[in-house]
Design an enzyme around this catalytic site. Structure first.
Site, mmCIF file in Angstrom:
data_model
loop_
_atom_site.group_PDB
_atom_site.id
_atom_site.type_symbol
_atom_site.label_atom_id
_atom_site.label_comp_id
_atom_site.label_asym_id
_atom_site.label_seq_id
_atom_site.Cartn_x
_atom_site.Cartn_y
_atom_site.Cartn_z
ATOM 1 N N ASP A 84 0.815 -1.206 0.000
ATOM 2 C CA ASP A 84 0.000 0.000 0.000
ATOM 3 C C ASP A 84 0.858 1.271 0.000
ATOM 4 O OD1 ASP A 84 -2.281 1.520 0.063
ATOM 5 O OD2 ASP A 84 -2.638 1.265 2.211
ATOM 6 N N GLU A 195 -3.170 -0.548 -8.287
ATOM 7 C CA GLU A 195 -4.211 0.391 -7.878
ATOM 8 C C GLU A 195 -3.612 1.790 -7.859
ATOM 9 O OE1 GLU A 195 -7.499 -0.002 -4.836
ATOM 10 O OE2 GLU A 195 -5.959 0.946 -3.608
#
Length: 435
Positions: A84, A195
């Site tokens: 992330d 992402e």
């Protein structure tokens, strides 16, 4: 018993990210998914580089905590692992080496968050400073694009300039880092997905900005599976959505239409913890092509275990967190005010203290944003971990209960989407038959 398979790309399947800041939450995360028994895939290994630094964990440790739990449960299904908020090539190197498969690019350091506030003269000056980096102006400037089942996007001069000022450098950085991710995985011989996080801005992402950013990524060959815009309304940490729900749904429908048209790719909800009021609409409007990212809410549920089994330690954590709040809140978008919640010494009843700090907004945010300070305090970190290790059943139970509410509301939204689609199909056949 067969071993749990390695994490893999999840594609367009609905997914839910379970951030585990302590390395002890995976049993509860797994149990929440098991009880939900739906189509939503779990991303059981998820942590940002910043969180790893704060909690003194390595990518290998994050991956091992998830894998060991899934192995112990005999899980043989598909699951994901999210590296992330990646910002540098070094971030990619260490997380790819550990086996992560879902790479969230965070270009926020290259976003001009004030772009929406510039007057015409300032905008022109800022645009002049970035123009040499922009290669896509002629693709949009002066055009109007009608997105099927979505908005008409007018790319007038001011709109394109503002998009270039706000996201121009971010697009350059994103494409460079995406190319590096691809290069690394070509060498590793492994698949991956990306992402894109553009949600960390004060103002919502416009449909024109969404279109340009995603369109440039896709044209460059980026494996874009999910995009997190900055939606309308307030998405504060650890509490429910603040804003006009009808306005959010209308805006989300426009973003979803763009994602369907350009990709398709999923829409992602960051700061997704505890946004219970919007989950059904989010799943319904995206037609089940969504990703939800949570992290801090699992830390708060860990503190609930401390509150129930060792209330004196819970009081100590609160006092410490209140002392750190003013400094630690600087990197978060929150509205908590310590003056609106009493100090622990003023609350005799442990259950009342738990409610004030874990069920009400101000208390939750005080504890949420100070997790890094608590976890880097040697005494408190060791004591919290000791309590969690001594009471694994409570820990699993509170996590499964709390995150199960998230998954159930998302499942309801997916069912609403399917029912609406089935109704549309029936109406189409009926109309055809009558004609």
């Amino acid at each position: 018993m067969p071993d749990t398979p390695a994490p893999s790309p999840l594609g367009l399947k609905p997914s839910f990210g379970f951030g585990d800041r302590l390395g002890l939450a995976a049993p509860g995360h797994y149990e929440a998914c098991r009880q939900a028994a739906g189509p939503i895939r779990g991303i059981f290994a998820q942590q940002s580089i910043r969180e790893m630094q704060r909690t003194r964990r390595s990518p290998e440790q994050v991956m091992a905590a998830a894998t060991d739990t899934l192995n112990a449960q005999g899980f043989t299904g598909q699951w994901g692992a999210d590296a992330d908020h990646l910002k540098t090539e070094q971030d990619v190197d260490v997380t790819a080496a550990a086996g992560f498969t879902f790479f969230t690019i965070d270009p926020s350091d290259h976003v001009d968050g004030e772009a929406d506030n510039y007057d015409a003269a300032t905008l022109d000056d800022k645009f002049a400073a970035v123009r040499d980096q922009i290669r896509w102006l002629d693709q949009y400037q002066g055009k109007t694009l009608h997105v099927p089942d979505g908005p008409a996007i007018h790319f007038d001069d001011a709109t394109v300039k503002r998009a270039a000022v706000k996201y121009g450098r971010a697009i350059v950085h994103t494409l460079k880092l995406a190319a590096y991710i691809d290069q690394v995985h070509q060498k590793l011989g492994r698949d991956y997905e990306i992402e894109l996080s553009v949600d960390e801005t004060p103002q919502p992402t416009t449909v024109a900005e969404h279109y340009i950013f995603a369109d440039q990524c896709i044209k460059a060959g980026m494996k874009l599976v999910s995009l997190a815009p900055r939606y309308v309304g307030d998405f504060e940490k650890g509490i429910d959505f603040k804003g006009d729900l009808a306005q959010f749904e209308q805006s989300l429908a426009e973003h979803a239409a763009i994602a369907d048209h350009l990709g398709p790719y999923k829409l992602s909800l960051h700061s997704g913890s505890d946004k219970l009021s919007i989950y059904p609409a989010f799943a319904r409007i995206t037609h089940g092509r969504f990703h939800v990212k949570t992290a801090g809410t699992s830390y708060l549920e860990a503190l609930r275990v401390v509150a129930r089994h060792e209330p004196d330690l819970f009081r100590r954590v609160i006092d410490f967190s209140r002392g750190r709040f003013d400094e630690d809140k600087a990197t978060y978008h929150i509205s908590a005010d310590p003056d609106r919640v009493p100090v622990p010494a003023a609350v005799a009843d442990p259950a009342s203290l738990e409610r004030m700090y874990l069920d009400e907004n101000d208390g939750r945010q005080i504890l949420h944003v100070t997790f890094g300070s608590v976890m880097t305090d040697d005494y408190l970190a060791a004591e919290v971990r000791r309590v969690l290790e001594a009471h694994p059943d409570t820990h699993k139970q509170v996590l499964a209960h709390h995150l199960g509410k998230h998954l159930e509301l998302l499942r309801q939204g997916m069912m609403q989407s399917r029912d609406a689609h089935a109704a549309d199909e029936r109406q189409t056949w009926q109309t055809a038959a009558e004609s």
